[in-house]
Design a protein around this motif. Structure first.
Motif, PDB file in Angstrom:
ATOM      1  N   GLY A 139       0.822  -1.205   0.000  1.00 25.36           N
ATOM      2  CA  GLY A 139       0.000   0.000   0.000  1.00 25.36           C
ATOM      3  C   GLY A 139       0.852   1.249   0.000  1.00 25.36           C
ATOM      4  O   GLY A 139       1.901   1.298   0.650  1.00 25.36           O
ATOM      5  N   SER A 140       0.386   2.283  -0.752  1.00 24.57           N
ATOM      6  CA  SER A 140       1.189   3.499  -0.903  1.00 24.57           C
ATOM      7  C   SER A 140       0.411   4.752  -0.518  1.00 24.57           C
ATOM      8  O   SER A 140       0.549   5.799  -1.134  1.00 24.57           O
ATOM      9  CB  SER A 140       1.679   3.602  -2.343  1.00 24.57           C
ATOM     10  N   GLY A 141      -0.431   4.640   0.522  1.00 23.48           N
ATOM     11  CA  GLY A 141      -1.068   5.823   1.106  1.00 23.48           C
ATOM     12  C   GLY A 141      -0.169   6.369   2.210  1.00 23.48           C
ATOM     13  O   GLY A 141       0.990   5.955   2.356  1.00 23.48           O
ATOM     14  N   VAL A 184       4.975  -2.111  -2.228  1.00 23.20           N
ATOM     15  CA  VAL A 184       4.192  -2.359  -3.446  1.00 23.20           C
ATOM     16  C   VAL A 184       3.009  -1.387  -3.440  1.00 23.20           C
ATOM     17  O   VAL A 184       2.232  -1.336  -2.486  1.00 23.20           O
ATOM     18  CB  VAL A 184       3.724  -3.828  -3.509  1.00 23.20           C
ATOM     19  N   GLN A 185       2.911  -0.614  -4.532  1.00 16.54           N
ATOM     20  CA  GLN A 185       1.998   0.540  -4.526  1.00 16.54           C
ATOM     21  C   GLN A 185       0.519   0.220  -4.723  1.00 16.54           C
ATOM     22  O   GLN A 185      -0.334   0.967  -4.258  1.00 16.54           O
ATOM     23  CB  GLN A 185       2.408   1.513  -5.631  1.00 16.54           C
ATOM     24  N   GLY A 186       0.222  -0.821  -5.470  1.00 13.43           N
ATOM     25  CA  GLY A 186      -1.189  -1.117  -5.703  1.00 13.43           C
ATOM     26  C   GLY A 186      -1.771  -0.298  -6.838  1.00 13.43           C
ATOM     27  O   GLY A 186      -1.083   0.482  -7.498  1.00 13.43           O
ATOM     28  N   ILE A 187      -3.071  -0.447  -7.011  1.00  9.83           N
ATOM     29  CA  ILE A 187      -3.753   0.140  -8.173  1.00  9.83           C
ATOM     30  C   ILE A 187      -3.879   1.660  -8.063  1.00  9.83           C
ATOM     31  O   ILE A 187      -4.064   2.353  -9.056  1.00  9.83           O
ATOM     32  CB  ILE A 187      -5.137  -0.529  -8.351  1.00  9.83           C
ATOM     33  N   GLU A 188      -3.747   2.184  -6.838  1.00 10.12           N
ATOM     34  CA  GLU A 188      -3.896   3.635  -6.649  1.00 10.12           C
ATOM     35  C   GLU A 188      -2.636   4.200  -5.979  1.00 10.12           C
ATOM     36  O   GLU A 188      -2.630   4.447  -4.764  1.00 10.12           O
ATOM     37  CB  GLU A 188      -5.139   3.886  -5.760  1.00 10.12           C
ATOM     38  N   PRO A 189      -1.558   4.399  -6.745  1.00 14.69           N
ATOM     39  CA  PRO A 189      -0.332   4.920  -6.126  1.00 14.69           C
ATOM     40  C   PRO A 189      -0.620   6.253  -5.420  1.00 14.69           C
ATOM     41  O   PRO A 189      -1.201   7.156  -6.014  1.00 14.69           O
ATOM     42  CB  PRO A 189       0.612   5.113  -7.316  1.00 14.69           C
ATOM     43  N   GLY A 231      -2.683   6.483  -2.882  1.00  8.63           N
ATOM     44  CA  GLY A 231      -3.882   6.242  -2.064  1.00  8.63           C
ATOM     45  C   GLY A 231      -4.980   7.277  -2.241  1.00  8.63           C
ATOM     46  O   GLY A 231      -5.008   8.029  -3.218  1.00  8.63           O
ATOM     47  N   GLN A 232      -5.877   7.303  -1.265  1.00  9.91           N
ATOM     48  CA  GLN A 232      -7.100   8.113  -1.374  1.00  9.91           C
ATOM     49  C   GLN A 232      -6.853   9.608  -1.549  1.00  9.91           C
ATOM     50  O   GLN A 232      -7.654  10.304  -2.160  1.00  9.91           O
ATOM     51  CB  GLN A 232      -7.960   7.933  -0.120  1.00  9.91           C
ATOM     52  N   LEU A 233      -5.760  10.124  -0.992  1.00 11.76           N
ATOM     53  CA  LEU A 233      -5.559  11.578  -1.072  1.00 11.76           C
ATOM     54  C   LEU A 233      -5.278  12.043  -2.498  1.00 11.76           C
ATOM     55  O   LEU A 233      -5.347  13.236  -2.779  1.00 11.76           O
ATOM     56  CB  LEU A 233      -4.431  12.040  -0.148  1.00 11.76           C
TER      57      LEU A 233
END
Ligand code: FAD
Ligand code: NAP
Length: 314
Positions: free
Chosen positions: A13-15, A35-40, A42-44
Motif C-alpha cells: 500500500g502506498s497511502g 508495493v503501490q497497488g492500483i492507486e499509487p 492512495g485516497q488523497l
C-alpha cells in the motif's frame, strides 16, 4: 519467467500509512520493498486541498503524496508498481504474489491497503458508472461544466465534493438520508453559505436514469425517507460519497476483522492476530480515518516490525 524477491519487510500500500512505514523501516536499515497497488498515493490522490496535514496550511492531496513517495525513496525504500493478488500468511517467510507474476517473500509484512469508496448497490448506478455516475469529484468534476449535479451523502467527503463541484456545476443538490451532516462544522458552514448548493434532507436515491445511446445520465429519482414520496431531479452527474470500506480482500479469511471488515489490531499496537503481520491506516481504523492518523499507524507498524525481527534473531 516469474521472479522471486525476498525482503525483510514488505509494505503493501502506498497511502500515508504505507509511505510512513517505509520511511521508518528504511531508516531502521530494514531495506523494505513497498508495493503501490492500483492507486499509487492512495485516497488523497482523489482530492484537492488538504487543510489538516500539520505543517501545511493547505496542500494539494496528490502533491502531498508525491512528496511522501519521494521521501520514502530518498531514504532507501524500493517502490514497486505492482498489485498484490494473493497473500499466504500460513508460515514464515510470508508469500505475496504480484499481478506482475513476481513472488515477494518476507519476514514481516505491513498491510496498509486502506479503504475504497462504497456504492449504493443500485442496478441503475452500476449501469451508468463512468457515464455520469462517479465516486471521485476531482477526477470527473471537469466533465460537468455548466451542468446540474447530484451528490449523495452527509459526511466530510460528500460536503467537500459538493463544494468542489460548484467550481464547474450550475447547481449541486446534496441528497442526504437524514437532516444532520456528520461533516466537520467548518465544512458545513461553507456548504450552507454556498448559493449553488441545495441540500435535500431525508431523501435517498431510488434510481439513476438516462439515455442508452450514447449512455449518459439525465436525472435521478429520489424518495423521501419518511413519506415515501418520489420526486425527480434532472442532472447530468451523480457523485456517490457515502463512505469507504476497508480494502481487506487479501486478509479477510486469515486475519480477525470487525466493524464491517476492519482488521483487528492489539490495543495500542499494529500487531494483528498473526505474529509478524502488522496492519496500519484505514484498513484497521473505523474511527478516525485521517491521513495523519494513518501516517502515525504506519510509523508504529515499522517500529513494531523492527522489534519483531530483532526478537527473531535473538
Ligand atoms: P489509502 O490512502 O487508502 O491507500 C491505500 C493504498 O493501498 C493505495 O495506495 C492502494 O493502491 C494500496 N493497495 C490496496 N490494495 C492493494 C493491493 N492488493 N496490493 C498493493 N497495494 C494495494 N484525510 C485527511 O486527514 N484530510 C483530508 O483532507 C482528507 N480528505 C479526503 C478526501 C477524500 C475524497 C477521501 C476519499 C479521503 C480523505 N481523507 C482525508 C482520508 C484519507 O485520505 C485517508 O484516511 C488516508 O488516505 C488513509 O491512508 P492509508 O495509507 O491507510 O490508505
Ligand atoms: P462517512 O463519514 O462514513 O460518511 C458517509 C455518509 O454517507 C454519511 O452521512 C452516511 O449517512 C451516508 N451514507 C452511508 N451509506 C449510505 C447509503 N447506503 N445511502 C445513503 N447515504 C449513505 O464517510 P466519508 O464522508 O467518506 O468520510 C470517511 C472518513 O474520511 C471520515 O473519517 C472523514 O473524516 C475522512 N475524511 C476527512 C476529510 C477531511 O478531514 N477534510 C475529508 C474527507 C474524508 P448517515 O450520516 O446517515 O450515516
Amino acid at each position: 519467467m516469474s521472479e522471486t524477491r525476498h525482503t525483510k519487510v514488505l509494505i503493501i500500500g502506498s497511502g500515508p500509512a504505507g509511505y510512513t512505514a517505509a520511511v521508518y523501516a528504511s531508516r531502521a536499515m530494514l531495506e523494505p520493498i513497498l508495493v503501490q497497488g492500483i492507486e499509487p498515493g492512495g485516497q488523497l490522490t482523489t482530492t484537492t486541498e488538504v487543510e489538516n496535514w500539520p505543517g501545511d496550511t493547505e496542500v494539494q492531496g496528490p502533491d502531498l503524496m508525491i512528496r511522501m513517495e519521494a521521501h520514502a525513496k530518498a531514504v532507501g525504500t524500493e517502490i514497486i508498481g505492482d498489485i498484490i493478488t494473493d497473500l499466504d500468511l500460513s508460515e514464515r517467510p510470508f508469500k505475496a504474489r504480484g499481478d506482475s507474476g513476481t513472488l515477494y517473500t518476507c519476514d514481516a509484512v505491513i498491510l496498509a491497503t486502506g479503504a475504497r469508496a462504497k456504492w449504493l448497490g443500485l442496478p441503475s448506478e452500476e449501469k451508468f458508472k463512468g457515464f455520469g455516475v462517479s465516486a471521485c469529484a476531482t477526477c470527473d468534476g471537469f466533465f460537468y461544466r455548466g451542468e446540474e449535479i447530484v451528490v449523495v451523502g452527509g459526511g466530510n467527503t460528500a460536503v467537500e465534493e459538493a463544494l468542489f463541484l460548484t467550481n464547474f456545476a450550475s447547481k449541486v443538490t446534496l441528497v442526504h438520508r437524514r437532516d444532520e451532516l456528520r461533516s466537520e462544522k467548518i465544512l458545513e458552514d461553507r456548504l450552507r453559505k454556498n448559493p449553488k448548493i441545495e441540500p435535500l434532507w431525508f431523501h435517498e436515491i431510488e434510481e439513476v436514469y438516462g439515455a442508452d445511446n450514447p449512455l449518459g445520465v439525465e436525472g435521478v429519482k429520489v424518495k423521501h425517507t419518511k413519506t415515501g414520496e418520489v420526486t425527480d431531479i434532472p442532472c447530468k452527474g451523480v457523485f456517490i460519497a457515502i463512505g469507504h470500506a476497508p480494502a481487506n480482500e487479501l486478509v479477510k479469511d486469515t486475519l480477525e476483522t470487525h466493524m464491517g471488515g476492519y482488521v483487528v489490531t492489539k490495543p495500542d499496537s499494529t500487531e494483528t492476530s498473526i505474529p509478524g503481520v502488522f496492519a496500519a491506516g484505514d484498513l484497521t481504523d473505523h474511527k478516525y480515518r485521517q491521513a495523519v492518523t494513518s501516517a502515525g499507524m504506519g510509523c508504529m507498524a515499522a517500529l513494531e516490525a523492527e522489534r519483531f525481527l530483532a526478537e527473531q534473531e535473538d
